[in-house]
Design a protein around this motif. Structure first.
Motif, PDB file in Angstrom:
ATOM      1  N   ARG A  80       0.876  -1.171   0.000  1.00 55.05           N
ATOM      2  CA  ARG A  80       0.000   0.000   0.000  1.00 55.05           C
ATOM      3  C   ARG A  80       0.914   1.222   0.000  1.00 55.05           C
ATOM      4  N   ASP A  81       0.969   1.918  -1.130  1.00 58.71           N
ATOM      5  CA  ASP A  81       1.884   3.045  -1.283  1.00 58.71           C
ATOM      6  C   ASP A  81       3.316   2.569  -1.004  1.00 58.71           C
ATOM      7  N   ARG A  82       3.940   3.092   0.067  1.00 61.01           N
ATOM      8  CA  ARG A  82       5.329   2.699   0.356  1.00 61.01           C
ATOM      9  C   ARG A  82       5.418   1.643   1.452  1.00 61.01           C
ATOM     10  N   PHE A  83       4.273   1.129   1.901  1.00 56.84           N
ATOM     11  CA  PHE A  83       4.261   0.061   2.907  1.00 56.84           C
ATOM     12  C   PHE A  83       4.165  -1.286   2.202  1.00 56.84           C
ATOM     13  N   CYS A  84       5.008  -2.230   2.608  1.00 57.14           N
ATOM     14  CA  CYS A  84       4.986  -3.578   2.030  1.00 57.14           C
ATOM     15  C   CYS A  84       4.929  -4.594   3.164  1.00 57.14           C
ATOM     16  N   LEU A  85       4.061  -5.580   3.023  1.00 51.66           N
ATOM     17  CA  LEU A  85       3.967  -6.663   4.004  1.00 51.66           C
ATOM     18  C   LEU A  85       4.462  -7.946   3.364  1.00 51.66           C
ATOM     19  N   PHE A  86       5.456  -8.556   3.994  1.00 51.48           N
ATOM     20  CA  PHE A  86       6.043  -9.795   3.475  1.00 51.48           C
ATOM     21  C   PHE A  86       6.441 -10.664   4.655  1.00 51.48           C
ATOM     22  N   ASN A  87       5.854 -11.860   4.724  1.00 51.56           N
ATOM     23  CA  ASN A  87       6.147 -12.796   5.810  1.00 51.56           C
ATOM     24  C   ASN A  87       5.938 -12.191   7.195  1.00 51.56           C
ATOM     25  N   GLY A  88       4.906 -11.370   7.328  1.00 53.83           N
ATOM     26  CA  GLY A  88       4.578 -10.804   8.620  1.00 53.83           C
ATOM     27  C   GLY A  88       5.379  -9.575   8.993  1.00 53.83           C
ATOM     28  N   TYR A 139       7.660  -3.470   5.740  1.00 50.80           N
ATOM     29  CA  TYR A 139       8.756  -2.677   5.187  1.00 50.80           C
ATOM     30  C   TYR A 139       8.191  -1.327   4.740  1.00 50.80           C
ATOM     31  N   PHE A 140       8.914  -0.262   5.040  1.00 49.43           N
ATOM     32  CA  PHE A 140       8.504   1.060   4.565  1.00 49.43           C
ATOM     33  C   PHE A 140       9.665   1.669   3.778  1.00 49.43           C
ATOM     34  N   ILE A 141       9.374   2.083   2.533  1.00 51.70           N
ATOM     35  CA  ILE A 141      10.394   2.672   1.660  1.00 51.70           C
ATOM     36  C   ILE A 141      10.356   4.182   1.828  1.00 51.70           C
ATOM     37  N   LEU A 142      11.460   4.744   2.308  1.00 51.17           N
ATOM     38  CA  LEU A 142      11.534   6.177   2.603  1.00 51.17           C
ATOM     39  C   LEU A 142      12.352   6.887   1.522  1.00 51.17           C
ATOM     40  N   SER A 143      11.688   7.782   0.761  1.00 53.25           N
ATOM     41  CA  SER A 143      12.365   8.548  -0.280  1.00 53.25           C
ATOM     42  C   SER A 143      12.521  10.017   0.081  1.00 53.25           C
ATOM     43  N   LEU A 177      12.876  -0.093   7.933  1.00 55.36           N
ATOM     44  CA  LEU A 177      12.816   1.184   7.230  1.00 55.36           C
ATOM     45  C   LEU A 177      13.886   1.149   6.137  1.00 55.36           C
ATOM     46  N   VAL A 178      13.460   1.180   4.885  1.00 54.08           N
ATOM     47  CA  VAL A 178      14.381   1.123   3.752  1.00 54.08           C
ATOM     48  C   VAL A 178      14.571   2.538   3.212  1.00 54.08           C
ATOM     49  N   ILE A 179      15.784   3.051   3.282  1.00 49.88           N
ATOM     50  CA  ILE A 179      16.067   4.421   2.844  1.00 49.88           C
ATOM     51  C   ILE A 179      16.555   4.406   1.409  1.00 49.88           C
ATOM     52  N   ARG A 180      15.932   5.257   0.605  1.00 49.54           N
ATOM     53  CA  ARG A 180      16.268   5.344  -0.812  1.00 49.54           C
ATOM     54  C   ARG A 180      16.808   6.736  -1.130  1.00 49.54           C
ATOM     55  N   GLY A 181      17.918   6.797  -1.864  1.00 51.33           N
ATOM     56  CA  GLY A 181      18.464   8.073  -2.310  1.00 51.33           C
ATOM     57  C   GLY A 181      19.023   8.894  -1.161  1.00 51.33           C
ATOM     58  N   LYS A 182      18.868  10.215  -1.247  1.00 52.35           N
ATOM     59  CA  LYS A 182      19.346  11.131  -0.199  1.00 52.35           C
ATOM     60  C   LYS A 182      18.229  12.090   0.194  1.00 52.35           C
ATOM     61  N   PRO A 183      17.292  11.591   1.001  1.00 50.38           N
ATOM     62  CA  PRO A 183      16.120  12.401   1.368  1.00 50.38           C
ATOM     63  C   PRO A 183      16.409  13.459   2.430  1.00 50.38           C
ATOM     64  N   TRP A 184      17.675  13.623   2.848  1.00 49.22           N
ATOM     65  CA  TRP A 184      18.052  14.616   3.853  1.00 49.22           C
ATOM     66  C   TRP A 184      17.210  14.476   5.126  1.00 49.22           C
ATOM     67  N   GLN A 234      15.202  -3.050  12.026  1.00 47.33           N
ATOM     68  CA  GLN A 234      16.423  -2.482  11.458  1.00 47.33           C
ATOM     69  C   GLN A 234      16.124  -1.381  10.451  1.00 47.33           C
ATOM     70  N   VAL A 235      17.082  -0.445  10.338  1.00 47.39           N
ATOM     71  CA  VAL A 235      17.092   0.534   9.254  1.00 47.39           C
ATOM     72  C   VAL A 235      18.007  -0.003   8.164  1.00 47.39           C
ATOM     73  N   LEU A 236      17.526  -0.004   6.925  1.00 44.38           N
ATOM     74  CA  LEU A 236      18.305  -0.512   5.792  1.00 44.38           C
ATOM     75  C   LEU A 236      18.621   0.647   4.852  1.00 44.38           C
ATOM     76  N   ILE A 237      19.915   0.903   4.623  1.00 40.15           N
ATOM     77  CA  ILE A 237      20.334   1.986   3.730  1.00 40.15           C
ATOM     78  C   ILE A 237      20.863   1.358   2.450  1.00 40.15           C
ATOM     79  N   SER A 238      20.260   1.674   1.328  1.00 36.85           N
ATOM     80  CA  SER A 238      20.579   1.033   0.049  1.00 36.85           C
ATOM     81  C   SER A 238      21.738   1.738  -0.653  1.00 36.85           C
ATOM     82  N   GLY A 239      22.157   1.151  -1.774  1.00 43.01           N
ATOM     83  CA  GLY A 239      23.244   1.722  -2.568  1.00 43.01           C
ATOM     84  C   GLY A 239      22.862   3.002  -3.272  1.00 43.01           C
ATOM     85  N   SER A 240      21.563   3.339  -3.313  1.00 44.47           N
ATOM     86  CA  SER A 240      21.132   4.591  -3.944  1.00 44.47           C
ATOM     87  C   SER A 240      21.548   5.806  -3.130  1.00 44.47           C
TER      88      SER A 240
END
Length: 730
Positions: free
Chosen positions: A625-633, A636-640, A656-663, A678-684
């Motif tokens: 739903r938008d940036r919320f994802c449910l997988f195996n209970g 995940y929230f994708i933060l841009s 919390l999955v961080i994408r890009g550089k949202p400052w 956990q907070v997950l910071i991607s290669g973006s």
């Protein structure tokens, strides 16, 4: 017990029951065990333990050697100690060969902001936007100009300029630039270029603009420099006639080992047709030179020891001239060493024991460079020769045609079958592809490639006569074109090859066990046929069951590390929801290199979604739903970008999955979200920003994972029906 007994007997290399006649086989086996132990044990403090054991065993061996004059029964114990000494020799040699942990390596010295001097260890190769080479360091220069000795190799990329385009192997260079470690590709299934370079003792890279370096000396008179210059000159000669682009690429690869001109299409044709070995200058090509030169010297029927010595010397010199022409490529060096030993064996009028010769050449090459053991080319070349020597005579016995032409064709098929049988587990493991028409292809490809080599060598020999050069060039261009067309045609046959096959390392071991049993049945007697077939069926069943188990139990989340991009996989069974930036999804080449092998190795068929348009997705294992994802209970929230949320209570999420550089401001994030895991910071996200946020989140007591620092993240879930039921209420 009968099967185990059979395996033990077969491991004596069929007819090699008298082990004392094969000393290099025993020594090589012990030496290789030592190399493997050194590769496994990364603690370099073990060197002191190794030294103590080596000295102790050496003293015991010396004592036994003296005592044997009195008591001959200690011979077996003495032999075991010698083999253990070679295990320790392999261990110590491999440890000492790697200089990255030694004080003399430049990375262990203060090398930043200093001028560095070295030599080009590779003739610069032109790429799309740069030239690529390897610099072998000699010294670091401080501000006063004082030279401090330093060792190491650096992968160097140069901006395009006339200066570097005219450089060659061995040229001395002085440079100053930002040197950085080469990061490993940790994405599941992706080719790890950093690991490949580590086997060649290259751990760092640098990018140099024209003003960052200066060539201070040209054309040093080293053997490798002479070989590289000779190969460049011969390549220029081949370029003079009007050869088609694809034909020239084939000829330069076949004859000179110069494969930079080969297009991806040509490589794909030969790979699918099962003739990729033709493009790699190796034992096949050196063998052709050996046979031709042996045939020429045997035209004169003279029997004398002096003439025999002259013939052998002529053949050996011819082999090493060809090795020099090909730039002293490792594969050619291996084959040249082996054929040189065979030639010397004939000179001494001794029956050549090919297993011993093969082991001796491998031992010599590993003494020169112990890392060769872990090179795919080294493994496959020696294994192929072993397979041909071991299995080809037995396969040839299956049919004895009276016609000489049929006998020649059958011998070619037997050679191809023997090599392919011994290699196909490695082909599946490393390349995940196997050709089904190799035995047909090689009937034509090997003779045609031999003709191309002959014509190319003839063209080089007559290059002083333009009119004759043009005639040979027309013949060469035509023949090479036919070979390329044949490979293209065969590669397009239905079921010409099978790809996307993934097996584990222990699957490879099982398959080789089955091959040994099958060989026993063929080479011993029919009474071994039933147990061999039984072992083969068991192996096939285990491998297929293992692969099916992997398909059924896929239940994982993968956060890939791709610079400037966010890419995530939500895998369940043979399905996957892949979420990524639009730029990555539209870059098919990059997507294929970084992610495609992960899908193949996990046996999944992905559904691709853009992050910006993921919207509402729902299936039996994933809901968004938008940036919320449910997988195996887990949520995940994708933060841009920094969210603007006003709520009576914090939003609970797992990741919390961080994408890009949202400052973002980590402290404010923790006031909006309760991050359970956990907070997950991607290669973006840029590396410097990723490091900053990682530090700040940890100070706030929130676990943080950055792919820049830790590589790709794989979270394995266990199958749980209650989790699937919870999706309904999301």
């Amino acid at each position: 017990m009968q099967l185990i007994g059979l395996l033990v007997r077969v491991l004596y290399l069929s007819k090699m029951n008298e082990w004392h006649k094969y000393p290099f086989v025993r020594l090589l086996t012990s030496f290789v065990v030592g190399l493997l132990l050194s590769e496994t044990i990364e603690d370099h403090r073990m060197q002191w333990v190794y030294l103590a054991l080596f000295i102790a065993l050496l003293l015991i061996a010396g004592a036994l050697l003296l005592h044997q004059h009195l008591n001959y029964r200690n011979r077996s114990l003495f032999g075991v100690i010698v083999l253990l000494l070679f295990v320790l020799t392999g261990f110590g040699w491999h440890q000492s060969y790697h200089i990255a942990h030694q004080k003399s390596h430049f990375s262990n010295q203060a090398y930043r902001h200093k001028v560095i001097s070295g030599v080009l260890n590779q003739t610069p190769v032109e790429k799309a936007n740069s030239f690529k080479s390897v610099i072998k360091l000699e010294s670091l220069l401080d501000t006063s100009g004082k030279a401090i000795p330093a060792k190491g190799k650096i992968l160097a990329y140069f901006s395009k300029s006339t200066v570097i385009s005219e450089a060659s192997y061995g040229d001395k260079i002085v440079f100053s630039g930002f040197i950085q470690p080469i990061s490993k590709n940790t994405n599941p299934g992706a080719f790890d270029y950093a690991g490949y370079l580590e086997q060649r003792q290259i751990y760092h890279r640098v990018y140099l603009n024209e003003g960052d370096y200066r060539l201070v000396a040209h054309n040093p008179k080293t053997i490798h420099a002479v070989a590289e210059r000779l190969r460049d000159q011969l390549t220029n000669i081949l370029q003079r006639p009007s050869l088609d682009k694809e034909n020239f690429a084939l000829i330069s690869a076949l004859v000179l080992g110069y494969d930079q001109y080969l297009s991806d299409d040509i490589k794909e044709w030969y790979s699918n047709a099962g003739a990729m070995h033709i493009l790699c200058v190796s034992g096949l090509h050196v063998g052709i030179i050996y046979l031709v030169m042996t045939f020429l010297v045997n035209l004169r029927k003279v029997r004398s020891r002096r003439w025999n010595a002259v013939k052998v010397l002529f053949v050996i010199i011819s082999i090493w001239i060809y090795a020099l022409v090909t730039g002293l490529e490792p594969a050619v060096m291996r084959a040249s060493v082996m054929f040189t030993m065979v030639a010397f064996g004939k000179l001494l009028q001794r029956k050549s024991r090919i297993y011993n010769t093969l082991a001796a050449s491998a031992f010599l090459m590993l003494m020169i460079n112990p890392d060769m053991l872990f090179w795919v080319g080294f493994q496959m070349s020696y294994l192929a020769v072993f397979g041909i020597v071991w299995l080809q005579p037995e396969i040839s016995k299956w049919w004895r045609p009276a016609n000489k032409l049929l006998q020649y064709l059958w011998d070619l098929i037997a050679v191809s079958l023997a090599a392919q049988l011994i290699l196909f587990p490695l082909l599946l493991f490393y390349f995940h592809k196997i050709s089904l028409v190799f035995f047909i292809t090689n009937l034509f490809a090997i003779p045609m490639a031999t003709v191309v080599i002959y014509l190319a060598l003839l063209l080089l020999a007559v290059s002083w006569w333009p009119w004759l050069e043009q005639i040979i060039a027309v013949l060469l261009n035509t023949w090479a074109g036919w070979l390329n067309q044949l490979m293209e045609w065969v590669s397009q046959w239905p079921l010409a090859y099978v790809d996307s096959i993934w097996i584990s390392d222990w699957n490879v071991l099982l398959i080789y066990v089955a091959l040994v049993f099958i060989a026993a049945a063929l080479m011993r007697s029919r009474k071994y046929l039933l147990p061999s077939l039984l072992v083969s069926v068991i192996v096939v069943f285990v491998v297929l069951t293992d692969n099916k188990y992997q398909k059924m139990t896929n239940n994982k989340f993968i956060l890939y590390h791709i610079d400037h991009s966010l890419a995530m996989d939500f895998m369940s069974g043979t399905s996957s929801v892949f979420v990524a930036d639009s730029v990555l999804l539209n870059d098919k080449k990059k997507l294929g290199f970084q992610v495609e092998n992960s899908w193949k190795s996990n046996f999944v068929s992905p559904s691709l979604y853009y992050i910006d348009s993921i919207g509402k997705v729902k299936n039996e294992y994933f809901i968004s739903r938008d940036r919320f994802c449910l997988f195996n209970g887990d949520i995940y929230f994708i933060l841009s970008k920094m969210p603007k949320v006003k709520a009576f209570r914090k939003i609970e999420i797992d990741y919390l999955v961080i994408r890009g550089k949202p400052w973002i401001v980590p402290e404010k994030i923790t006031k909006i979200f309760t991050i359970r895991k956990q907070v997950l910071i991607s290669g973006s996200t840029p590396a410097w920003l990723s490091e900053k946020w990682e530090s700040e989140f940890r100070k706030l007591g929130v676990p943080c994972y950055s792919t820049h620092n830790n590589g790709a993240l794989v979270i394995d879930y266990h199958q749980d029906e209650s989790i699937r039921k919870s999706l309904v209420n999301f």
